[in-house]
Design a protein around this motif. Sequence first.
Motif, PDB file in Angstrom:
ATOM      1  N   SER A 108      35.359  48.424  67.109  1.00  0.00           N
ATOM      2  CA  SER A 108      34.938  47.148  67.634  1.00  0.00           C
ATOM      3  C   SER A 108      35.642  46.736  68.535  1.00  0.00           C
ATOM      4  CB  SER A 108      34.337  46.149  66.172  1.00  0.00           C
ATOM      5  OG  SER A 108      35.192  46.259  65.594  1.00  0.00           O
TER       6      SER A 108
ATOM      7  N   ALA B  44      22.431  46.237  64.207  1.00  0.00           N
ATOM      8  CA  ALA B  44      21.794  46.833  65.191  1.00  0.00           C
ATOM      9  C   ALA B  44      22.799  48.286  66.343  1.00  0.00           C
ATOM     10  CB  ALA B  44      22.563  45.198  66.574  1.00  0.00           C
ATOM     11  N   LEU B  45      23.888  48.256  65.636  1.00  0.00           N
ATOM     12  CA  LEU B  45      24.006  49.730  65.836  1.00  0.00           C
ATOM     13  C   LEU B  45      24.061  50.762  65.031  1.00  0.00           C
ATOM     14  CD1 LEU B  45      28.105  48.624  65.343  1.00  0.00           C
ATOM     15  CD2 LEU B  45      27.274  49.353  67.288  1.00  0.00           C
TER      16      LEU B  45
ATOM     17  N   ASP C  82      25.000  43.011  62.902  1.00  0.00           N
ATOM     18  CA  ASP C  82      25.894  43.758  64.244  1.00  0.00           C
ATOM     19  C   ASP C  82      25.690  44.745  63.525  1.00  0.00           C
ATOM     20  OD1 ASP C  82      27.743  42.491  62.111  1.00  0.00           O
ATOM     21  OD2 ASP C  82      29.572  43.235  63.048  1.00  0.00           O
ATOM     22  N   ARG C  83      26.220  45.021  62.224  1.00  0.00           N
ATOM     23  CA  ARG C  83      26.038  46.697  61.744  1.00  0.00           C
ATOM     24  C   ARG C  83      24.546  47.339  61.847  1.00  0.00           C
ATOM     25  NH1 ARG C  83      30.396  46.746  57.336  1.00  0.00           N
ATOM     26  NH2 ARG C  83      31.782  46.175  58.089  1.00  0.00           N
TER      27      ARG C  83
ATOM     28  N   ASP D 226      31.706  38.781  62.153  1.00  0.00           N
ATOM     29  CA  ASP D 226      30.475  39.341  62.950  1.00  0.00           C
ATOM     30  C   ASP D 226      31.459  40.230  64.062  1.00  0.00           C
ATOM     31  OD1 ASP D 226      27.975  39.090  63.899  1.00  0.00           O
ATOM     32  OD2 ASP D 226      28.545  38.300  65.513  1.00  0.00           O
ATOM     33  N   GLY D 227      30.681  40.769  63.969  1.00  0.00           N
ATOM     34  CA  GLY D 227      30.906  42.018  65.352  1.00  0.00           C
ATOM     35  C   GLY D 227      32.799  42.479  64.760  1.00  0.00           C
TER      36      GLY D 227
ATOM     37  N   THR E  91      33.063  45.743  63.255  1.00  0.00           N
ATOM     38  CA  THR E  91      33.142  46.477  62.601  1.00  0.00           C
ATOM     39  C   THR E  91      33.690  47.966  62.023  1.00  0.00           C
ATOM     40  OG1 THR E  91      30.810  46.373  63.522  1.00  0.00           O
ATOM     41  CG2 THR E  91      31.074  48.500  62.836  1.00  0.00           C
TER      42      THR E  91
END
Length: 382
Positions: free
Chosen positions: A349, A215-216, A212-213, A369-370, A372
């Motif tokens: 997030s 992807a950011l 997730d990080r 997950d998610g 952030t």
Amino acid sequence: MKALVYNGPHDVSVENVPDARIEQPGDALIRITTTNICGSDLHMYEGRTAVEQGKILGHENMGIVEEVGPGVTRIKAGDRVSVPFNIACGSCRNCMGGWTAFCTRVNPTEGVDGAAYGYANMGPYDGGQAELLRVPYADFNLLHLPAGEEHENDFTMLSDIFPTGWHGTELAGMRAGDTVAVFGAGPVGLLAAHSAMIRGASQVFVVDKAPDRLALAESVGATPVDFSAADPVEQILDATHGRGVDCGVEAVGYQAHDPSGQEHPELVLDNLVKAVRTTGGIGVVGVYVPEDPQAADEGAKHGRVGFDYGTFFTKGQHMGTGQCPVLRYNRGLRDLITAGRAKPSFLVSHELGLDEAPDAYRHFDKRDDGWTKVLLHPGRAA
């Protein structure tokens, strides 16, 4: 007032505590509109610091001025402000030189220059994960923001992590056109990458293993590097035709760990020495401490981190370190936000009420997950 207090390792709670109040003529009282959970707060949450029981946490704060002391002339009730995490007097040698993170007058802790809200060894100051916050030396420390609620989630990054990410690129000596490697895709690392892109980097690599990080990082134009998939140095060297990057940012700190979760406090420093070209620069904004009784080895328990200094010296690299002097950067970064050039809120997030903070700490600490970047709004019901 309600405030989040530290009770012990992995134990924080929202309690009713005495209201923050004006104590000195130069103080301001802020009603908090947004306060953030920072990765640095997790060092205390996990019991890796000497923070005292009952401490009100929270050093990333913004809000509306409720009241000012009789000595305050620039700031007035009703102003919307960002509160730098540094508490600085404004007139000591370091403050006069622009190094407000190392003020020599505000912290009575022996051997420590510089103070902060709600943090271990950084002075007797309560944090802002609360409804109200006392700000000393208000005229010097507070940053005016445009009235209203516009850019709230962007401006809340001005107290720490956006300036700290920018500071990492400054410490590394970054120039327009450089290639940059950022190790750590937590909030500071992501904003170091965002800062590098704004400053004209030709390519920014961001090293982490959380999908997730990563992807950011990719969402702001950086190249993600998954260190659990292959050696991150080899991935960076392959992508730069063996040259290495021009500079790098360490945004991990003393709890660096390998893909299996085993701690190696020297790991990121070693990787940056390898990944940065000869004569390149390294900026270290990840936290390192002089004492860590739970460290992975005996040296690190006493702040001695044995990174590959021999190669660092042989390559003629340079390194800058230390906490960010927020006042050096926050006005310019505020204006980049209002001009639409910067949008640090991309990493937010969760937005929660203060009562939900203990559960948020648990999720953020586990790197679920998610989770952030968590913003707390004390005026918002759970």
